[in-house]
Design a protein around this motif. Structure first.
Motif, PDB file in Angstrom:
ATOM      1  N   GLU A 141     -28.719 -77.978 -62.171  1.00 19.28           N
ATOM      2  CA  GLU A 141     -28.444 -76.740 -61.432  1.00 19.28           C
ATOM      3  C   GLU A 141     -28.850 -76.862 -59.981  1.00 19.28           C
ATOM      4  N   VAL A 142     -29.617 -77.895 -59.692  1.00 25.84           N
ATOM      5  CA  VAL A 142     -29.995 -78.174 -58.306  1.00 25.84           C
ATOM      6  C   VAL A 142     -30.063 -79.696 -58.166  1.00 25.84           C
ATOM      7  N   ARG A 159     -31.137 -70.767 -51.001  1.00 27.80           N
ATOM      8  CA  ARG A 159     -30.183 -70.051 -51.840  1.00 27.80           C
ATOM      9  C   ARG A 159     -29.272 -71.022 -52.570  1.00 27.80           C
ATOM     10  N   ASP A 160     -28.622 -70.457 -53.559  1.00 31.25           N
ATOM     11  CA  ASP A 160     -27.716 -71.169 -54.445  1.00 31.25           C
ATOM     12  C   ASP A 160     -26.649 -72.022 -53.775  1.00 31.25           C
ATOM     13  N   ILE A 198     -23.527 -76.236 -56.226  1.00 37.28           N
ATOM     14  CA  ILE A 198     -24.964 -76.229 -56.504  1.00 37.28           C
ATOM     15  C   ILE A 198     -25.739 -76.580 -55.236  1.00 37.28           C
ATOM     16  N   PRO A 199     -26.956 -76.036 -55.136  1.00 34.77           N
ATOM     17  CA  PRO A 199     -27.746 -76.325 -53.945  1.00 34.77           C
ATOM     18  C   PRO A 199     -28.204 -77.781 -53.917  1.00 34.77           C
ATOM     19  N   LEU A 230     -38.146 -71.995 -59.426  1.00 32.73           N
ATOM     20  CA  LEU A 230     -36.818 -72.573 -59.572  1.00 32.73           C
ATOM     21  C   LEU A 230     -35.992 -71.538 -60.324  1.00 32.73           C
ATOM     22  N   PHE A 231     -35.008 -70.969 -59.671  1.00 30.34           N
ATOM     23  CA  PHE A 231     -34.234 -69.866 -60.243  1.00 30.34           C
ATOM     24  C   PHE A 231     -35.155 -68.825 -60.873  1.00 30.34           C
ATOM     25  N   ARG A 263     -27.656 -65.862 -55.103  1.00 30.03           N
ATOM     26  CA  ARG A 263     -28.803 -66.103 -55.963  1.00 30.03           C
ATOM     27  C   ARG A 263     -29.809 -67.033 -55.274  1.00 30.03           C
ATOM     28  N   GLU A 264     -31.063 -66.799 -55.583  1.00 31.44           N
ATOM     29  CA  GLU A 264     -32.112 -67.628 -55.003  1.00 31.44           C
ATOM     30  C   GLU A 264     -32.362 -68.835 -55.901  1.00 31.44           C
ATOM     31  N   ALA A 265     -32.248 -70.040 -55.347  1.00 30.36           N
ATOM     32  CA  ALA A 265     -32.442 -71.234 -56.169  1.00 30.36           C
ATOM     33  C   ALA A 265     -33.903 -71.668 -56.160  1.00 30.36           C
TER      34      ALA A 265
END
Ligand code: ADP
Ligand code: ADP
Length: 243
Positions: free
Chosen positions: A171-172, A28-29, A203-204, A63-64, A1-3
């Protein structure tokens, strides 16, 4: 997934300083990324754009998948909740206990703990206090929970700040020069803590650093910035070849 995805991101401060010039990148994530560059390169502006402490002038910053450059009001608060952030100067509430500082991460972003006379501890149900205590355990300083924040060393305070960010269930995770005011041993502990959070939570993490040695040891991927531009994107081995 792209963060995170920045597309032609620009920031011009009111005085005309171009802090970001057409920056495009994707994180990425599952990445742990270190952003390096001299003071004034634009690292802080990039990170602060992500939780919208700074509003970019043009371009997109997703962002996501959600462009955060133009969100406002309630949506903006939600964005800020999703982004855990720590700073060079820790930004703790000095006269509150360590545990209360972590509970600040559980407050809604529109509530100011200082405006209420009542103890923060009593405003949170037991489950919340236990959650905050758990966050302290994750950074290894639960034994300091009831000390005043300003009684702690710099390295301990930075770990409280990390616990506070964790309490948001972000989440980041972003860290803006987290070790710039710390001694080498505390710096190592803080970087190891960030790495562990990344590995355990998946998490990134984006960390701004100006110490190239720390960047090389911790950054799986390194972004290099200079004068507002992204001038390098690669592994630390590629960085050695360029240097
Ligand atoms: P870094 O984090 O790499 O040190 P910054 O993002 O803090 O870089 O700064 C990038 C450039 O923007 C610098 O030239 C800095 O002086 C300038 N700058 C940062 N904040 C402001 C501001 N609020 N107003 C004007 N210029 C600023
Ligand atoms: P940091 O520790 O993140 O690099 P600085 O110490 O450079 O921050 O800056 C502290 C504050 O001053 C920040 O809010 C930043 O945006 C602002 N600032 C930095 N450079 C300038 C500048 N050239 N003009 C105006 N404000 C600035």
């Amino acid at each position: 997934r792209e963060a995170i995805r920045a597309t032609n991101l620009c920031k011009v401060y009111p005085n005309g300083t171009e802090a970001l010039k057409d920056v495009s990148l994707t994180v990425r994530d599952n990445e742990f990324v270190v952003v390096i560059g001299l003071s004034g390169a634009g690292k802080s502006t990039l990170l602060r754009s992500l939780n919208r402490l700074i509003r970019p002038t043009s371009g997109e910053l997703a962002l996501f998948g959600e462009d955060v450059t133009r969100v406002n009001g309630r949506r903006l608060k939600q964005v800020r909740r999703r982004v855990g952030m720590i700073f060079q100067q820790f930004n703790l509430v000095r006269r509150l206990s360590v545990l209360e500082n972590v509970l600040v991460g559980r407050l809604r972003f529109n509530a100011s703990p200082l405006r209420h006379g009542m103890s923060l501890l009593r405003r949170f149900p037991k489950a919340e206090r236990e959650f905050a205590f758990d966050c302290l355990k994750q950074v290894g300083i639960e034994d300091l929970a009831f000390r005043r924040a300003d009684a702690l060393s710099g390295g301990q305070q930075q770990r409280v700040a990390i616990a506070r960010a964790l309490a948001q269930e972000p989440e980041v995770f972003l860290a803006d020069e987290p070790i710039a005011s710390l001694d080498p041993r505390s710096s190592e502990l803080v970087m190891q803590t960030l790495k562990r959070i990344h590995e355990e939570r998946g998490i990134p993490v984006l960390v701004n650093l100006h110490h190239i040695d720390f960047a090389q040891r911790y950054g799986k991927r390194i972004l290099g910035m200079a004068k507002g531009e992204l001038i390098f994107d690669g592994g630390c081995r590629d960085l050695n070849e360029e240097a």
